[in-house]
Design an enzyme around this catalytic site. Structure first.
Site, PDB file in Angstrom:
ATOM      1  NE  ARG A   7      -3.463   2.385   2.777  1.00 61.16           N
ATOM      2  CZ  ARG A   7      -3.288   3.245   3.771  1.00 61.16           C
ATOM      3  NH1 ARG A   7      -2.369   3.019   4.702  1.00 61.16           N
ATOM      4  NH2 ARG A   7      -4.027   4.340   3.851  1.00 61.16           N
ATOM      5  CG  HIS A  23      -1.204   8.777   3.447  1.00 64.71           C
ATOM      6  ND1 HIS A  23      -1.423   7.427   3.574  1.00 64.71           N
ATOM      7  CD2 HIS A  23      -0.769   9.189   4.653  1.00 64.71           C
ATOM      8  CE1 HIS A  23      -1.126   7.039   4.805  1.00 64.71           C
ATOM      9  NE2 HIS A  23      -0.708   8.099   5.476  1.00 64.71           N
ATOM     10  CD  GLU A  50      -4.935   8.026   9.918  1.00 65.24           C
ATOM     11  OE1 GLU A  50      -4.546   9.169  10.263  1.00 65.24           O
ATOM     12  OE2 GLU A  50      -4.379   6.997  10.299  1.00 65.24           O
ATOM     13  CG  ASN A 104      -4.932   3.856   8.813  1.00 65.87           C
ATOM     14  OD1 ASN A 104      -5.029   2.914   8.037  1.00 65.87           O
ATOM     15  ND2 ASN A 104      -4.589   5.070   8.420  1.00 65.87           N
ATOM     16  CE1 TYR A 128       0.120   2.392  13.615  1.00 67.18           C
ATOM     17  CE2 TYR A 128      -1.846   3.649  13.068  1.00 67.18           C
ATOM     18  CZ  TYR A 128      -0.622   3.118  12.700  1.00 67.18           C
ATOM     19  OH  TYR A 128      -0.154   3.312  11.434  1.00 67.18           O
ATOM     20  CD  GLU A 168      -1.471   3.964   8.262  1.00 62.43           C
ATOM     21  OE1 GLU A 168      -1.228   4.338   9.429  1.00 62.43           O
ATOM     22  OE2 GLU A 168      -1.546   4.747   7.299  1.00 62.43           O
TER      23      GLU A 168
END
Length: 509
Positions: free
Chosen positions: A99, A143, A189, A331, A333, A402
Site C-alpha cells: 500500500r 494521504h 483518515e 488504521n 494502533y 495500518e
C-alpha cells in the site's frame, strides 16, 4: 544424519511449533486474504524539489519548524531514488500486497491541468515493478498530502472548489494506472486528519483556535473547520467514486473505498454516563464518516450536539453519497478509555472540539471496572472495532490498512514489535471467525519513515533506516524476518511463546 538433513528437520519442527504456539498460520486465513505493509508519499519519497514536483502543504508545514524534532521530509526514506531496491525487498520479504500513496504535487504540480511526465514515469515504474514481482497494489490518492498551491488559492479542503480538482486528479490516476491497479483508496483518515489539521493544529495546514490548539496556530477555528473539511472530503470522495463507476469500473474492474482512523473506546467506568460517552465516541469516530456512506446522513448524536456547525447534505448529495464505497480501510494502533467529563476551559486535547462531548484517556480506569489493563497495546480492541463495523454498518469489506507500533529505539532486535504484530494479526483472525468481512492486513510500516506526528523520533519500520546516513541503507529488523517467515513458510521463522500474560520471543540457533 548429515548436517543439511538435520537442519531441514529442525526447520520443519521450528516452523510448525511456532505456528502451534501463536495459534494460527497463514493457511488459517483465506487464500485471497492479503498480507502486506505500507508507506505514503511524503513519508517515503523525499526528493521534494526534484523532477518537477511542487511543494505540498507538508513542505510548508515542516519548513516552518512545526514538527516536534524540527525535521522535514526533504529526504525521508529517499524512496524516489531507491524504489527499485525497495520493490525487490518487498518481494524478497514475501509480502503479498503493498500500500502506498501518490503525491498529487509530483503528478500534477499545479494541482490541476498538466501532468508532470517525470512524476508519471516514477509511479508507472513503481507499479510495473510491483506487477513484475506479483505484488497486489493498493493506492491511496490522498494521504494527507495536498499541493500547497491549492491551499493558497482557496483553502484546500475548506473549499468546495477542491471537489472538482480532486476528481480530475483521481481521473488522471485511474486513466494512467488503472489497467494495473485494482484497489483504490480516496482519502486516508479524514476523521482524525481533520481534527489534527484543523482542530489541534498538529498536521498541515496547522489551523486551530483556543483552547484546542496543541501547537501555536495563527489562524483557524477548531470548533467549525474540522466539520467543514470532512464534509468537503466526503463530497469529493463521492464524486471520485461516481467517476470511477461510470467511466472506468466496467473495463478495469477495480474497487474504490475510503480509510478511517480507529480506536476502540472502553467506558472509563461502568456508569451510565460513561457508557453513553463511549458510544458517542464511536459515533463521532466511525459514524462521522461511515454513517453518511451507509445511510446518507451524519449520526443523530452529531447533528444534535454539533448543531449548525455541522454542515448538512442536500437531498441529491445524500442520495449520491449513500453506498459510495466498495470497502472500508481502517488504521488501528491502540484502544482508549472514554468518560463523560467535559474538557476544562483552557485544557488541550488531541480530539479538539469533540472533547466537549467525550473525553479520551489512555490510562487505566478505576480498579474493578472490568476493562483490560495496558490498553494502548490491546489486540482485543482491534477485534472489537472490526466486529462493531460488521454489526453497525452492514458488514462491509474491510482492510486493516495500518497496524503497528512505534519506538524511539533503533534496535534491530524489535521483539516488542513482533509480539504486537502477531497478537493483532491473531485478533484479526478472531474477527474473521466471528463473521467479519476482513480482506487484508497491512503492517505499518514497511520501513522507517518520516512519521507524521513524530518526525524521526519514532520508528515503525519492519526495516531499519539510518537517517544519519545520506545513503539511507535498509536493514532487516527481527520483525521483518518474522513476518517473512510467517508468509513464506505458512508459519513463522521465530518461536512466539506465551507465559501467563507475557509474550517472549525465542530464536533457534
Amino acid at each position: 544424519m548429515g548436517v543439511t538433513a538435520f537442519f531441514y528437520i529442525l526447520l520443519f519442527l521450528w516452523v510448525h511449533d511456532a505456528a502451534a504456539i501463536i495459534g494460527f498460520t497463514r493457511s488459517d486465513f483465506a487464500q485471497d486474504f492479503v498480507f502486506g505493509a505500507g508507506t505514503s508519499a511524503y513519508q517515503y519519497e523525499g526528493a521534494v524539489a526534484e523532477d518537477g514536483r511542487s511543494p505540498s502543504f507538508w513542505d510548508t508545514f515542516t519548513h516552518a519548524g512545526k514538527m516536534p524534532d524540527k525535521s522535514t521530509g526533504d529526504i525521508a526514506a529517499d524512496g524516489y531514488h531507491k524504489y527499485k531496491e525497495d520493490m525487490k525487498l518487498i518481494s524478497k520479504t514475501g509480502l503479498e500486497a503493498y500500500r502506498f500513496s501518490i503525491s498529487w504535487s509530483r503528478l500534477i504540480p499545479n494541482g490541476r491541468g498538466a501532468v508532470n511526465p517525470k512524476g508519471l514515469k516514477y509511479y508507472n515504474n513503481i507499479i510495473n515493478e510491483l506487477v513484475k514481482h506479483g505484488i497486489q497494489i493498493h493506492i491511496t490518492l490522498h494521504h494527507i498530502d495536498l499541493p500547497q498551491i491549492l491551499e493558497d488559492e482557496y483553502g484546500g479542503w475548506l473549499s468546495p472548489r477542491i471537489i472538482e480538482d480532486f476528481t480530475a486528479y483521481a481521473g488522471v490516476c485511474f486513466r494512467e494506472f488503472g489497467d494495473r491497479v485494482k484497489y483504490w483508496t480516496t482519502v486516508n483518515e479524514p476523521n482524525i486528519g481533520a481534527i489534527a489539521a484543523y482542530g489541534s493544529g498538529q498536521l498541515p495546514p496547522g489551523r486551530c483556535s483556543d483552547p484546542f490548539g496543541i501547537t501555536k496556530c495563527t489562524a483557524g477555528n477548531s470548533s467549525i473547520e474540522p466539520y467543514i473539511a470532512v464534509h468537503t472530503t466526503l463530497l469529493a470522495h463521492t464524486s471520485v467514486v461516481k467517476l470511477y463507476r461510470e467511466k472506468y469500473k466496467a473495463e478495469q474492474k477495480g474497487v474504490v473505498g475510503i480509510n478511517i482512523y480507529s480506536y476502540w473506546s472502553y467506558p472509563f467506568t461502568n456508569s451510565t454516563v460513561d457508557l453513553e460517552a463511549s458510544q458517542r465516541s464511536k459515533d463521532f469516530m466511525f459514524g462521522w464518516i461511515l454513517e453518511p456512506l451507509v445511510s446518507g446522513d451524519y449520526p443523530e448524536v452529531m447533528k444534535k450536539n454539533v448543531g449548525s456547525r455541522l454542515p448538512s447534505f442536500t437531498k441529491i448529495q445524500s442520495g449520491l453519497i449513500k453506498n459510495s464505497f466498495d470497502f472500508i480501510g481502517i488504521n488501528h494502533y491502540f484502544s482508549v478509555y472514554v468518560n463523560d467529563r467535559p474538557i476544562e476551559r483552557g485544557a488541550r486535547d488531541f480530539n479538539g472540539d469533540m472533547s466537549v462531548y467525550y473525553r479520551v484517556s489512555r490510562t487505566d480506569p478505576p480498579a474493578g471496572q472490568g476493562a483490560p489493563t495496558n490498553v494502548p497495546s490491546d489486540p482485543k480492541g482491534l477485534q472489537l472495532v472490526l466486529e462493531y463495523l460488521k454489526e453497525t454498518y452492514g458488514n462491509p469489506p474491510v482492510y486493516v490498512h495500518e497496524n503497528g507500533v512505534g519506538s524511539p529505539n533503533d534496535s534491530l532486535n524489535d521483539t516488542d514489535r513482533v509480539v504486537y504484530l502477531s497478537s493483532y494479526m491473531g485478533s484479526t483472525l478472531d474477527a474473521i471467525r466471528n463473521g467479519v468481512n476482513v480482506r487484508g492486513y497491512f503492517a505499518w510500516a514497511f520501513m522507517d519513515l518520516f512519521e507524521l506526528l513524530a518526525g524521526y523520533q519514532s520508528k515503525y519500520g519492519l526495516y531499519h533506516i539510518d537517517f544519519d546516513d545520506m545513503r539511507r541503507p535498509r536493514q532487516a529488523r527481527l520483525s521483518a524476518r518474522w513476518y517473512s517467515g510467517f508468509l513464506k513458510k505458512n508459519g513463522s521463522s521465530l518461536l512466539v511463546s506465551r507465559t501467563h500474560e507475557d509474550l517472549t520471543l525465542n530464536t533457534v540457533s
